[in-house]
Design an enzyme around this catalytic site. Structure first.
Site, PDB file in Angstrom:
ATOM      1  CD  GLU A 116       3.513  35.004 -43.161  1.00  0.00           C
ATOM      2  OE1 GLU A 116       3.715  35.824 -42.255  1.00  0.00           O
ATOM      3  OE2 GLU A 116       4.120  35.024 -44.237  1.00  0.00           O
ATOM      4  CB  CYS A 135      -0.726  38.362 -36.744  1.00  0.00           C
ATOM      5  SG  CYS A 135      -0.987  38.858 -38.449  1.00  0.00           S
TER       6      CYS A 135
END
Ligand code: NAD
Length: 519
Positions: free
Chosen positions: A253, A287
């Site tokens: 990720e 993010c």
């Protein structure tokens, strides 16, 4: 190096110089005060932890879904009972606002503990497979998922619960032992939650926390059966390359540069609120935050005016409890430099700063950057092409949705994206053309709360997903089982090959498969 690679490599490298350090001094980034010290685990110590994890894992797996789910359900209760303590630790080591810690760390952790306690079994139960192949009719086909053994989770500093501990939960629910290497910047939350799990009956050694810098994380890769990594794309590449030496599977990720597209028919109030909220949420250190906005020309002025008014009113300060600050500190000191570089680069190339634009605050310690709105930006500027990971909102005017789509896809990253439009069919049609792992129409970020919905990045934003079925199956060894119940002791196709049988089989195959229409 291509421009895309440069954009990724120039993202911040958070590895703090640490040669020979045996301790980490953990700071409160809102004040600069040192609030704790934690040990740096050496490669030898990591190897010892791995031995311990492997030794206790079989008993943990043998508890079955029910036994493991009991521990995780107790943990959910423990986390709700200890809300203030947990939120307090998250705020103290990240400098974020109380509300950011409550919503995106604590509430997520509470929900995830219960979710995986309940869903590990249905997601991992043996699956009966049926087949269309005439050659294996009557056989029993089963797909099963057993724990891999020892999983390594390496996490970033922006969400100490959600992106570190949060990924340990499904790995544990699947029956694995886990070693978590939290970020060197925010190790305290993981240590507190480990304490909680022990209080809830998790045997010692099933989850271990290896505090340390990048070297500790690198050592972990050599000893585990799978690596779940969350962090920057640049570090992700290093992790993947090391994992390749031992063929250790990875789930990644990574970074993002999420675009928001505001179409001409948007509810401009909602668009402006979404843009400000989710570019500044957690100090922009998310993010999947809004990193850049493309607005269709007819609503551009109205959108910029509304964003400017809203952003100018944000309270940027030390959060001392609920409702005391909107935007907190920057957690990683070096990140302030990145944000400043992006703002200065934009200014130098002709952008206008309409709100904020400066680092720090007079008389205040810690690490700060003002909530900042930039206009007159374009893709020659780092603020539109590199991950900023700070409280900035660059807004670009576009002629139409086609230009917005082209610019949104002009990025090495593909984590998330959002489209704002009252025409839901159009919004969804635009969403389907965006190169991103997740796209939201008339929303941002909230997909993360739907633990049933897979979340993961496209392009340089990662591989693999968290959440949903895939979010736990990745921590498992998949085994296919075929059982032949009734069969002749020697079937016609077996040795010795016989011309008559071979020709008969060809006829049969042509009969079964050869009836398709010719093109
Ligand atoms: P980072 O890559 O600098 O560090 C992440 C972790 O990797 C830390 O624990 C660090 O100690 C460790 N590490 C560093 N070098 C290593 C090595 N050689 N081997 C093994 N481990 C090593 O990232 P960061 O600055 O902590 O986090 C910010 C980044 O994380 C941003 O790019 C953000 O977009 C990304 N992020 C992504 C997601 C997502 O779900 N896609 C979520 C949160 C953050």
């Amino acid at each position: 190096m291509t421009t895309e690679e440069q954009a990724i490599e120039s993202s911040v490298d958070s590895t703090v110089p640490n040669a020979g350090a045996t301790q980490i001094a953990v700071e409160n980034p809102a004040t600069g005060e040192v609030i704790a010290h934690v040990p740096v685990f050496s490669p030898d110590e990591v190897a010892e932890m791995a031995r311990r994890g492997r030794a206790v894992q079989p008993a943990w797996a043998a508890l079955g879904f029910e036994g493991r789910s009991r521990v995780l359900s107790r943990m959910q209760k423990w986390m709700t009972d200890n809300a203030e303590r947990i939120i307090g630790v998250v705020v103290s080591e990240t400098g974020k606002a109380y509300e950011d810690a409550q919503l995106a760390d604590w509430a997520y952790g509470v929900a995830a503990a219960g979710f995986w306690a309940k869903n590990a079994e249905p997601y991992l139960a043996d699956e009966k497979i049926s087949t269309a192949s005439p050659f294996v009719q009557g056989r029993k086909l089963v797909l099963r998922h057993s724990p891999l053994g020892l999983v390594g989770v390496i996490g970033p500093w922006n969400y100490p619960i959600t992106n570190s501990f949060g990924d340990c939960i499904p790995a544990l629910a699947a029956g694995n032992a886990v070693i978590l290497k939290p970020s060197e910047v925010t190790p305290l939350t993981s240590l507190l939650l480990l304490e909680g799990l022990h209080e809830c009956g998790m045997p010692e050694g099933v989850l271990q926390v290896a505090t340390g810098y990048g070297d500790t994380g690198a050592a972990l890769i050599d000893h585990v059966d799978m690596i779940m990594f969350t962090g920057s794309t640049a570090t992700g590449k290093r992790v993947m390359s090391k994992a390749a030496e031992t063929l250790t599977p990875v789930s990644m990720e990574l970074g993002g540069k999420d675009p928001m597209l505001v179409l001409a028919d948007a509810d401009v109030d909602r668009a402006a609120n979404l843009a400000v909220m989710y570019s500044m949420f957690n100090g922009g250190q998310t993010c999947i935050s809004v990193e850049r906005v493309y607005v269709e020309e007819p609503v551009y002025d109205e959108f910029v005016a509304k964003v400017t008014a809203k952003a100018a009113g944000l309270r940027n300060g030390v959060s001392t409890g609920p409702g005391t600050a909107d935007v907190g500190a920057m957690t990683l000191p070096k990140q302030v430099d990145v944000v400043e570089r992006h703002v200065e680069d934009a200014r130098a190339k002709g952008a206008k700063v309409v709100v904020g634009g400066h680092r720090g605050h007079a008389g205040r310690g810690g690490y700060w950057f003002e909530p900042t709105v930039l206009v007159d930006v374009d893709h020659t500027m780092a603020c539109m092409t590199e991950e900023t990971f700070g409280p900035t909102l660059p807004i670009m005017k576009v002629a139409d949705a086609e230009e917005a789509i082209r610019l949104a896809n002009d990025s090495p990253y593909g984590l998330s994206a959002s489209v704002v439009s009252k025409d839901l069919a159009k919004g969804e049609a635009v969403a389907r053309r965006l190169e991103a792992g997740t796209v939201l129409v008339n929303d941002v970020l909230v997909n993360y709360l739907a633990l049933e919905l897979p979340m993961g990045g496209a392009k340089a934003s990662g591989m693999g997903t968290r959440h949903g079925k895939g979010g736990i199956r990745k921590f498992c060894q998949h085994q296919s089982i075929l059982v032949t119940r009734f069969a002749l002791s020697n079937e016609p196709h077996m040795y010795p090959y016989k011309k008559r049988v071979t020709q008969g089989m060809q006829k049969a195959i042509r009969l079964i498969y050869g009836r398709g229409k010719r093109a």
